[in-house]
Write a protein that holds these residues in place. Sequence first.
Motif, PDB file in Angstrom:
ATOM      1  N   CYS A  30       0.846  -1.192   0.170  1.00 39.09           N
ATOM      2  CA  CYS A  30       0.070   0.055   0.034  1.00 39.09           C
ATOM      3  C   CYS A  30       0.824   1.278   0.123  1.00 39.09           C
ATOM      4  CB  CYS A  30      -0.984  -0.023   1.182  1.00 39.09           C
ATOM      5  SG  CYS A  30      -0.192   0.297   2.880  1.00 39.09           S
ATOM      6  N   GLY A  31       0.340   2.546   0.043  1.00 36.47           N
ATOM      7  CA  GLY A  31       1.106   3.720   0.257  1.00 36.47           C
ATOM      8  C   GLY A  31       2.269   3.685   1.454  1.00 36.47           C
ATOM      9  N   ARG A  32       1.953   2.807   2.440  1.00 33.85           N
ATOM     10  CA  ARG A  32       3.003   2.797   3.500  1.00 33.85           C
ATOM     11  C   ARG A  32       4.180   2.294   3.009  1.00 33.85           C
ATOM     12  NH1 ARG A  32      -1.838   1.556   6.428  1.00 33.85           N
ATOM     13  NH2 ARG A  32      -0.968  -0.621   6.580  1.00 33.85           N
ATOM     14  N   THR A  33       4.131   1.505   2.108  1.00 33.68           N
ATOM     15  CA  THR A  33       5.441   0.618   1.674  1.00 33.68           C
ATOM     16  C   THR A  33       6.502   1.544   0.950  1.00 33.68           C
ATOM     17  OG1 THR A  33       3.982  -1.221   1.012  1.00 33.68           O
ATOM     18  CG2 THR A  33       6.403  -1.174   0.254  1.00 33.68           C
ATOM     19  N   GLN A  34       7.703   1.556   1.703  1.00 34.85           N
ATOM     20  CA  GLN A  34       8.457   2.505   1.261  1.00 34.85           C
ATOM     21  C   GLN A  34      10.123   1.711   0.719  1.00 34.85           C
ATOM     22  OE1 GLN A  34       8.978   6.133   3.885  1.00 34.85           O
ATOM     23  NE2 GLN A  34       7.820   5.004   5.053  1.00 34.85           N
ATOM     24  N   TYR A  35      10.071   0.705   0.577  1.00 36.66           N
ATOM     25  CA  TYR A  35      11.004  -0.136  -0.301  1.00 36.66           C
ATOM     26  C   TYR A  35      10.598  -1.075  -1.142  1.00 36.66           C
ATOM     27  CZ  TYR A  35      10.036  -4.728   2.128  1.00 36.66           C
ATOM     28  OH  TYR A  35       9.568  -5.994   2.323  1.00 36.66           O
ATOM     29  N   ASN A  36      11.551  -1.529  -2.137  1.00 35.77           N
ATOM     30  CA  ASN A  36      11.267  -2.126  -3.192  1.00 35.77           C
ATOM     31  C   ASN A  36      10.875  -3.645  -2.834  1.00 35.77           C
ATOM     32  OD1 ASN A  36      10.650  -2.663  -5.793  1.00 35.77           O
ATOM     33  ND2 ASN A  36      12.796  -3.004  -6.499  1.00 35.77           N
ATOM     34  N   MET A  37       9.600  -3.828  -2.476  1.00 35.92           N
ATOM     35  CA  MET A  37       9.108  -4.978  -1.582  1.00 35.92           C
ATOM     36  C   MET A  37       8.832  -6.201  -2.706  1.00 35.92           C
ATOM     37  SD  MET A  37       5.756  -5.533   0.635  1.00 35.92           S
ATOM     38  CE  MET A  37       5.087  -7.589   0.512  1.00 35.92           C
TER      39      MET A  37
END
Length: 346
Positions: free
Chosen positions: A264-271
């Motif tokens: 979602c928008g909280r993801t801040q790494y290339n998951m």
Amino acid sequence: MFKREQTRQFNLKNLKFGGNNHIYIQSMCNTKTSDIKNTVQQILELEELGCEIIRVSILDKEDAYSISNIKKEIHIPLVADIHFDPELALIAIEQGIDKIRLNPGNISDKKKIEEIVSQCKEKNIPIRIGVNGGSLPKDIAKPTPEHMIEAARRHITILENLNFHNICLSLKASSIDLTVKAYQLASQTFPYPLHIGITEAGTSFKGLIKSSIGISKILDLGIGNTIRVSLTDDPRYEVIAAKEILKELHFKEDMPTFTSCPTCGRTQYNMIPIAKEIEAYLNHINKKIHVAVMGCVVNGPGEAREADIGIAGGKGEAILFKKGKIVKKIKEENILEELKKEIDQF
């Protein structure tokens, strides 16, 4: 109804086939069988992933005479897929095949059928009768469960009249409802172990969805001794999918569980690529371990608290947690290396 543990049992190479609750994973090579090197390589790759029975197409004598050389290099039972030509079946038997997929009704020479059955008896080789909703006998108007049973009965009667009973049966169609009903009826009609699947299901996306629904419905009825997830793709995906279906239905326990969030928008790494690589890595791990790759620290350790090992991303980094407890931080570029190391050491 004959359930898994109530069907007839026979030996298939080193396997006890039928008459128990073990469900074997099967796939089929898409190589030319006479291309021994590539066929063996594909089978060994499938073995590593968990394939327990493998089928190859026998289109000509060159394919048939390749069987003995293939068998020298592999470790799981080899099944010859033969249509119409009885000579190919006899060569396959001579070459040491472990099982034959054969529809005796497709062979017009009765003496050849008798010869094939006699050789299979002598060498303890079972025969699989495969009924397909798309290729029923010409006098059967359309595929219905009853018509598929009638087609199976004709083939089975030929073998039973020759006092041959080491029979496996499949009744596949591309329709889930038709296939499920055909297998239900077969389990009430014949005492033989059943190989199940949805045929012509489609690619690794739609075909996987269709196969998962159909196979799960049949297995939940207590029916089915082997499964194949038929996909228009690399057969490795068939084996991986079959393992996952069996694990989720609690027929298979000794394999990893993988959890990942939808992002979602909280993801801040290339998951996403990390999750995909870890999932692929776990396909080669033969132990019960629960691994999670989560998008953020807000919910990560909590939602995946049951995971043995997991990560939850931050900005350019991730936290490593075990059973919901944070252990340490990892730089984004080191996530894969660290997580694989933890998996190997578990």
